[in-house]
Design a protein around this motif. Sequence first.
Motif, PDB file in Angstrom:
ATOM      1  N   TYR A  44       0.803  -1.224   0.000  1.00 47.52           N
ATOM      2  CA  TYR A  44       0.000   0.000   0.000  1.00 47.52           C
ATOM      3  C   TYR A  44       0.839   1.279   0.000  1.00 47.52           C
ATOM      4  CZ  TYR A  44      -4.187  -2.781   0.586  1.00 47.52           C
ATOM      5  OH  TYR A  44      -5.215  -3.677   0.387  1.00 47.52           O
ATOM      6  N   PHE A  45       2.046   1.243   0.537  1.00 48.73           N
ATOM      7  CA  PHE A  45       2.943   2.386   0.446  1.00 48.73           C
ATOM      8  C   PHE A  45       4.382   1.899   0.595  1.00 48.73           C
ATOM      9  CE2 PHE A  45       1.053   2.570   4.812  1.00 48.73           C
ATOM     10  CZ  PHE A  45       2.146   2.103   5.528  1.00 48.73           C
ATOM     11  N   PRO A  46       5.345   2.661   0.085  1.00 52.08           N
ATOM     12  CA  PRO A  46       6.742   2.232   0.134  1.00 52.08           C
ATOM     13  C   PRO A  46       7.347   2.373   1.528  1.00 52.08           C
ATOM     14  CG  PRO A  46       6.589   4.420  -0.810  1.00 52.08           C
ATOM     15  CD  PRO A  46       5.178   3.952  -0.629  1.00 52.08           C
ATOM     16  N   MET A  47       8.509   1.783   1.720  1.00 56.57           N
ATOM     17  CA  MET A  47       9.247   1.953   2.965  1.00 56.57           C
ATOM     18  C   MET A  47       9.608   3.423   3.114  1.00 56.57           C
ATOM     19  SD  MET A  47      10.588   0.577   5.670  1.00 56.57           S
ATOM     20  CE  MET A  47      10.522  -1.178   5.285  1.00 56.57           C
ATOM     21  N   ASN A  48       9.326   4.005   4.273  1.00 54.68           N
ATOM     22  CA  ASN A  48       9.584   5.429   4.474  1.00 54.68           C
ATOM     23  C   ASN A  48       9.996   5.697   5.916  1.00 54.68           C
ATOM     24  OD1 ASN A  48       7.113   5.538   5.999  1.00 54.68           O
ATOM     25  ND2 ASN A  48       5.994   5.679   4.058  1.00 54.68           N
ATOM     26  N   THR A  49      10.243   6.978   6.215  1.00 51.65           N
ATOM     27  CA  THR A  49      10.733   7.342   7.549  1.00 51.65           C
ATOM     28  C   THR A  49       9.688   7.093   8.634  1.00 51.65           C
ATOM     29  OG1 THR A  49      10.069   9.635   7.135  1.00 51.65           O
ATOM     30  CG2 THR A  49      12.366   9.051   6.683  1.00 51.65           C
ATOM     31  N   MET A  50       8.413   7.083   8.283  1.00 55.86           N
ATOM     32  CA  MET A  50       7.387   6.789   9.285  1.00 55.86           C
ATOM     33  C   MET A  50       7.600   5.400   9.873  1.00 55.86           C
ATOM     34  SD  MET A  50       4.455   4.780   9.625  1.00 55.86           S
ATOM     35  CE  MET A  50       3.758   4.546   7.999  1.00 55.86           C
ATOM     36  N   ILE A  51       7.824   4.410   9.007  1.00 53.71           N
ATOM     37  CA  ILE A  51       8.045   3.044   9.484  1.00 53.71           C
ATOM     38  C   ILE A  51       9.366   2.951  10.239  1.00 53.71           C
ATOM     39  CG2 ILE A  51       8.362   0.642   8.778  1.00 53.71           C
ATOM     40  CD1 ILE A  51       6.632   1.253   6.330  1.00 53.71           C
ATOM     41  N   LEU A  52      10.403   3.589   9.709  1.00 53.47           N
ATOM     42  CA  LEU A  52      11.713   3.528  10.355  1.00 53.47           C
ATOM     43  C   LEU A  52      11.672   4.172  11.738  1.00 53.47           C
ATOM     44  CD1 LEU A  52      14.020   4.402   7.324  1.00 53.47           C
ATOM     45  CD2 LEU A  52      13.481   2.139   8.249  1.00 53.47           C
ATOM     46  N   ALA A  53      10.989   5.306  11.859  1.00 56.17           N
ATOM     47  CA  ALA A  53      10.896   5.986  13.148  1.00 56.17           C
ATOM     48  C   ALA A  53      10.116   5.141  14.151  1.00 56.17           C
ATOM     49  CB  ALA A  53      10.244   7.352  12.976  1.00 56.17           C
ATOM     50  N   MET A  54       9.023   4.540  13.702  1.00 55.93           N
ATOM     51  CA  MET A  54       8.260   3.649  14.588  1.00 55.93           C
ATOM     52  C   MET A  54       9.119   2.461  15.014  1.00 55.93           C
ATOM     53  SD  MET A  54       5.067   4.466  15.395  1.00 55.93           S
ATOM     54  CE  MET A  54       4.161   2.932  15.634  1.00 55.93           C
ATOM     55  N   GLY A  55       9.914   1.937  14.082  1.00 59.94           N
ATOM     56  CA  GLY A  55      10.773   0.807  14.399  1.00 59.94           C
ATOM     57  C   GLY A  55      11.820   1.147  15.443  1.00 59.94           C
ATOM     58  N   ILE A  56      12.350   2.367  15.393  1.00 60.76           N
ATOM     59  CA  ILE A  56      13.376   2.776  16.354  1.00 60.76           C
ATOM     60  C   ILE A  56      12.774   3.089  17.718  1.00 60.76           C
ATOM     61  CG2 ILE A  56      15.081   4.562  16.926  1.00 60.76           C
ATOM     62  CD1 ILE A  56      15.593   4.845  13.906  1.00 60.76           C
ATOM     63  N   PHE A  57      11.743   3.927  17.721  1.00 59.08           N
ATOM     64  CA  PHE A  57      11.290   4.491  18.983  1.00 59.08           C
ATOM     65  C   PHE A  57      10.193   3.692  19.684  1.00 59.08           C
ATOM     66  CE2 PHE A  57      13.045   8.104  16.582  1.00 59.08           C
ATOM     67  CZ  PHE A  57      14.024   8.489  17.477  1.00 59.08           C
ATOM     68  N   PHE A  58       9.184   3.238  18.961  1.00 58.79           N
ATOM     69  CA  PHE A  58       8.084   2.537  19.632  1.00 58.79           C
ATOM     70  C   PHE A  58       8.258   1.026  19.547  1.00 58.79           C
ATOM     71  CE2 PHE A  58       3.234   2.274  20.306  1.00 58.79           C
ATOM     72  CZ  PHE A  58       3.395   2.405  21.673  1.00 58.79           C
ATOM     73  N   GLY A  59       8.498   0.523  18.346  1.00 56.95           N
ATOM     74  CA  GLY A  59       8.731  -0.909  18.219  1.00 56.95           C
ATOM     75  C   GLY A  59      10.027  -1.331  18.884  1.00 56.95           C
ATOM     76  N   GLY A  60      11.047  -0.456  18.827  1.00 55.86           N
ATOM     77  CA  GLY A  60      12.347  -0.798  19.386  1.00 55.86           C
ATOM     78  C   GLY A  60      12.519  -0.397  20.833  1.00 55.86           C
ATOM     79  N   MET A  61      12.664   0.903  21.081  1.00 58.99           N
ATOM     80  CA  MET A  61      12.987   1.379  22.422  1.00 58.99           C
ATOM     81  C   MET A  61      11.894   1.087  23.439  1.00 58.99           C
ATOM     82  SD  MET A  61      14.836   4.988  21.421  1.00 58.99           S
ATOM     83  CE  MET A  61      15.023   5.458  23.143  1.00 58.99           C
ATOM     84  N   ALA A  62      10.626   1.281  23.065  1.00 62.09           N
ATOM     85  CA  ALA A  62       9.535   1.044  24.017  1.00 62.09           C
ATOM     86  C   ALA A  62       9.489  -0.415  24.446  1.00 62.09           C
ATOM     87  CB  ALA A  62       8.199   1.465  23.399  1.00 62.09           C
ATOM     88  N   GLN A  63       9.741  -1.333  23.520  1.00 60.56           N
ATOM     89  CA  GLN A  63       9.722  -2.751  23.882  1.00 60.56           C
ATOM     90  C   GLN A  63      10.906  -3.127  24.763  1.00 60.56           C
ATOM     91  OE1 GLN A  63       7.838  -6.031  21.540  1.00 60.56           O
ATOM     92  NE2 GLN A  63       8.593  -4.795  19.845  1.00 60.56           N
TER      93      GLN A  63
END
Length: 215
Positions: A44-63
Amino acid sequence: MKNASNTQNNTIVSLKEFTANPAPLGLLGFGMTTVLLNIHNAGYFPMNTMILAMGIFFGGMAQVIAGIMEFKKNNTFGATAFTSYGFFWLSLVGTIVMPGLGMGEAASAQAMAAYLFMWGLFTLGMFVGTLRISKNLQIVFGSLTLLFFLLALGDFTGNEMISRIAGYEGIFCGFSAIYGALAQVLNEVYGEEVLPLGNVTAVKKTAKVEVATSK
């Protein structure tokens, strides 16, 4: 002379747990990021900074934070799961961003297939643990195991259709984790089962420590 004797008394000390439940934070960090990434995998959409930012801060650091909190609560499963998947997201972002920064070559499709396959094996092992916890976590970890293997197969074969199917399956997985997180929050707030989780075993509320004291 008098005979001196030492006696030992065993005292049971009950420790009440007053810290908040970190599982909803970890599940939301995992679930929301998983949904967004797999909307991309579904095309539905290409890889972008929205996914990367979520991966770093919420998916990554929060977990990772949730995993450390689970360690404090003496929850080996939660500590292992949240810390591991937190660093999974950070490592996944690393595989995407690092080559552009000149930090090594981009991973090949076969290398990514091996990466995802190993995470699938890990998740399969964790799924076995959920059989003693709740139906909700069985769905989360069962669908996540399938997701990793589908993504690995898609990269290994180069079949775009498999990757798209994995995307839809991943959306389901992410929303099942979000449901579990919100259910735990609402059930605690209302003091009753608002949203069922299908708990298999009761959660330990107190920890007992045996202290030996001598006189």
